[in-house]
Design a protein around this motif. Structure first.
Motif, PDB file in Angstrom:
ATOM      1  N   VAL A   1     -26.335 -20.279 -17.489  1.00 21.15           N
ATOM      2  CA  VAL A   1     -25.726 -19.268 -16.621  1.00 21.15           C
ATOM      3  C   VAL A   1     -25.528 -17.970 -17.408  1.00 21.15           C
ATOM      4  N   SER A   2     -25.123 -18.088 -18.638  1.00 22.20           N
ATOM      5  CA  SER A   2     -24.909 -16.913 -19.480  1.00 22.20           C
ATOM      6  C   SER A   2     -26.214 -16.144 -19.682  1.00 22.20           C
TER       7      SER A   2
ATOM      8  N   ARG B   1     -26.865 -12.312 -18.416  1.00 17.85           N
ATOM      9  CA  ARG B   1     -27.293 -11.272 -19.350  1.00 17.85           C
ATOM     10  C   ARG B   1     -28.603 -10.624 -18.898  1.00 17.85           C
ATOM     11  N   ALA B   2     -29.500 -11.423 -18.347  1.00 15.65           N
ATOM     12  CA  ALA B   2     -30.778 -10.881 -17.859  1.00 15.65           C
ATOM     13  C   ALA B   2     -30.537  -9.942 -16.669  1.00 15.65           C
ATOM     14  N   ILE B   3     -29.672 -10.363 -15.755  1.00 17.01           N
ATOM     15  CA  ILE B   3     -29.343  -9.511 -14.595  1.00 17.01           C
ATOM     16  C   ILE B   3     -28.713  -8.215 -15.072  1.00 17.01           C
ATOM     17  N   ALA B   4     -27.775  -8.323 -16.000  1.00 16.68           N
ATOM     18  CA  ALA B   4     -27.095  -7.140 -16.527  1.00 16.68           C
ATOM     19  C   ALA B   4     -28.083  -6.208 -17.208  1.00 16.68           C
ATOM     20  N   ALA B   5     -29.009  -6.761 -17.976  1.00 20.79           N
ATOM     21  CA  ALA B   5     -29.996  -5.937 -18.677  1.00 20.79           C
ATOM     22  C   ALA B   5     -30.881  -5.196 -17.679  1.00 20.79           C
ATOM     23  N   ARG B   6     -31.294  -5.879 -16.603  1.00 22.04           N
ATOM     24  CA  ARG B   6     -32.166  -5.242 -15.598  1.00 22.04           C
ATOM     25  C   ARG B   6     -31.439  -4.118 -14.857  1.00 22.04           C
TER      26      ARG B   6
ATOM     27  N   LEU C   1     -26.138  -2.657 -16.639  1.00 18.93           N
ATOM     28  CA  LEU C   1     -24.692  -2.889 -16.662  1.00 18.93           C
ATOM     29  C   LEU C   1     -24.334  -3.869 -17.767  1.00 18.93           C
ATOM     30  N   GLU C   2     -23.056  -3.946 -18.045  1.00 23.89           N
ATOM     31  CA  GLU C   2     -22.535  -4.987 -18.931  1.00 23.89           C
ATOM     32  C   GLU C   2     -22.348  -6.249 -18.088  1.00 23.89           C
ATOM     33  N   PRO C   3     -22.438  -7.418 -18.699  1.00 24.49           N
ATOM     34  CA  PRO C   3     -22.239  -8.661 -17.935  1.00 24.49           C
ATOM     35  C   PRO C   3     -20.894  -8.689 -17.192  1.00 24.49           C
ATOM     36  N   GLU C   4     -19.837  -8.124 -17.806  1.00 24.99           N
ATOM     37  CA  GLU C   4     -18.523  -8.104 -17.167  1.00 24.99           C
ATOM     38  C   GLU C   4     -18.541  -7.261 -15.896  1.00 24.99           C
ATOM     39  N   GLN C   5     -19.344  -6.197 -15.895  1.00 25.48           N
ATOM     40  CA  GLN C   5     -19.445  -5.335 -14.716  1.00 25.48           C
ATOM     41  C   GLN C   5     -20.167  -6.063 -13.574  1.00 25.48           C
ATOM     42  N   VAL C   6     -21.171  -6.833 -13.912  1.00 28.11           N
ATOM     43  CA  VAL C   6     -21.880  -7.607 -12.889  1.00 28.11           C
ATOM     44  C   VAL C   6     -20.927  -8.625 -12.268  1.00 28.11           C
ATOM     45  N   LEU C   7     -20.152  -9.317 -13.119  1.00 30.76           N
ATOM     46  CA  LEU C   7     -19.186 -10.301 -12.603  1.00 30.76           C
ATOM     47  C   LEU C   7     -18.128  -9.631 -11.736  1.00 30.76           C
TER      48      LEU C   7
ATOM     49  N   ASP D   1     -12.984 -22.814   6.050  1.00 28.37           N
ATOM     50  CA  ASP D   1     -12.849 -24.140   5.431  1.00 28.37           C
ATOM     51  C   ASP D   1     -12.573 -24.065   3.934  1.00 28.37           C
ATOM     52  N   GLY D   2     -12.413 -22.831   3.388  1.00 29.92           N
ATOM     53  CA  GLY D   2     -12.076 -22.669   1.974  1.00 29.92           C
ATOM     54  C   GLY D   2     -13.279 -22.496   1.072  1.00 29.92           C
ATOM     55  N   ALA D   3     -14.483 -22.515   1.626  1.00 29.18           N
ATOM     56  CA  ALA D   3     -15.681 -22.342   0.807  1.00 29.18           C
ATOM     57  C   ALA D   3     -15.853 -20.866   0.452  1.00 29.18           C
ATOM     58  N   LEU D   4     -16.289 -20.616  -0.769  1.00 33.55           N
ATOM     59  CA  LEU D   4     -16.544 -19.252  -1.221  1.00 33.55           C
ATOM     60  C   LEU D   4     -18.003 -18.913  -0.965  1.00 33.55           C
ATOM     61  N   ALA D   5     -18.251 -17.668  -0.539  1.00 37.91           N
ATOM     62  CA  ALA D   5     -19.616 -17.233  -0.280  1.00 37.91           C
ATOM     63  C   ALA D   5     -19.775 -15.785  -0.678  1.00 37.91           C
ATOM     64  N   VAL D   6     -20.993 -15.440  -1.108  1.00 37.08           N
ATOM     65  CA  VAL D   6     -21.320 -14.067  -1.465  1.00 37.08           C
ATOM     66  C   VAL D   6     -22.650 -13.742  -0.803  1.00 37.08           C
ATOM     67  N   ASP D   7     -22.659 -12.657  -0.052  1.00 37.29           N
ATOM     68  CA  ASP D   7     -23.911 -12.226   0.540  1.00 37.29           C
ATOM     69  C   ASP D   7     -24.768 -11.635  -0.576  1.00 37.29           C
ATOM     70  N   ALA D   8     -26.089 -11.620  -0.343  1.00 37.87           N
ATOM     71  CA  ALA D   8     -27.004 -11.052  -1.313  1.00 37.87           C
ATOM     72  C   ALA D   8     -26.667  -9.575  -1.520  1.00 37.87           C
ATOM     73  N   PHE D   9     -26.698  -9.142  -2.784  1.00 35.60           N
ATOM     74  CA  PHE D   9     -26.428  -7.746  -3.098  1.00 35.60           C
ATOM     75  C   PHE D   9     -27.161  -7.385  -4.375  1.00 35.60           C
ATOM     76  N   THR D  10     -27.321  -6.100  -4.587  1.00 27.46           N
ATOM     77  CA  THR D  10     -27.943  -5.608  -5.813  1.00 27.46           C
ATOM     78  C   THR D  10     -26.866  -4.915  -6.619  1.00 27.46           C
ATOM     79  N   PRO D  11     -26.617  -5.413  -7.832  1.00 26.17           N
ATOM     80  CA  PRO D  11     -25.612  -4.759  -8.676  1.00 26.17           C
ATOM     81  C   PRO D  11     -26.036  -3.326  -8.995  1.00 26.17           C
ATOM     82  N   HIS D  12     -25.066  -2.462  -9.049  1.00 26.86           N
ATOM     83  CA  HIS D  12     -25.342  -1.049  -9.366  1.00 26.86           C
ATOM     84  C   HIS D  12     -24.307  -0.516 -10.311  1.00 26.86           C
TER      85      HIS D  12
END
Length: 176
Positions: free
Chosen positions: A134-135, A139-144, A147-153, A165-176
């Motif tokens: 996962v790390s 890091r690969a996403i952050a490099a592309r 951003l810093e990995p902390e900013q992506v998170l 029902d308590g499930a967590l979900a994230v829609d698709a997005f592009t970090p900027h």
């Protein structure tokens, strides 16, 4: 926030409004007497009760008040004023404006400090331990994205929603 002189000036300015030359002379005499009394108390350090203030501070206050009453008496004499009017006292008015400016600045700094403290309480700083796989992906996403990995998170956390029902979900997005 204010010096002893500032407090004395404000006090004397407030108390002196509308006083005659004779009344101001009485205030000079009283301040001189009180200054001498408080200085004498300094020579006899005794047991001060729980409600007594600092004798050195009190002595400084009366020294400053005596000086200010003398300044006002001299001003009234030089200008020929029958009564003291703080509005006509150019130097006193200048000092009062300076004190007001200092107070406003201090209040603004205090408000900013309180806002910072509130913001700090609302922030969450977390240390996250991720598996190696996962790390590497993070890091690969952050490099592309540049951003810093902390900013992506942080962006990921901004977009999380919880279903009924308590499930967590994230829609698709592009970090900027």
């Amino acid at each position: 926030m204010w010096s002893t002189e500032d407090v004395a000036r404000a006090t004397v300015r407030r108390q002196g409004e509308g006083l005659s030359v004779a009344q101001v002379a009485d205030k000079v005499t009283e301040a001189e007497r009180r200054e001498q009394e408080t200085r004498q108390q300094l020579n006899f350090p005794g047991d001060h009760g729980p409600y007594d203030g600092d004798p050195e501070d009190l002595a400084e206050q009366w020294v400053a008040r005596h000086a200010e009453w003398r300044r006002i008496a001299a001003l009234m004499d030089a200008q020929g004023w029958p009564v003291y009017s703080p509005e006509q006292d150019v130097q006193g008015s200048t000092w009062a404006r300076e004190r007001d400016t200092q107070r406003e600045g201090a209040l603004a700094r205090r408000a900013a400090w309180q806002m910072e403290r509130q913001d700090a309480r609302d922030e969450l700083k977390a240390q996250v331990w991720l598996s190696a796989d996962v790390s590497r992906r993070l890091r690969a996403i952050a490099a592309r994205t540049g951003l810093e990995p902390e900013q992506v998170l942080a962006q990921l956390a901004d977009r999380v929603r919880m279903d009924d029902d308590g499930a967590l979900a994230v829609d698709a997005f592009t970090p900027h």
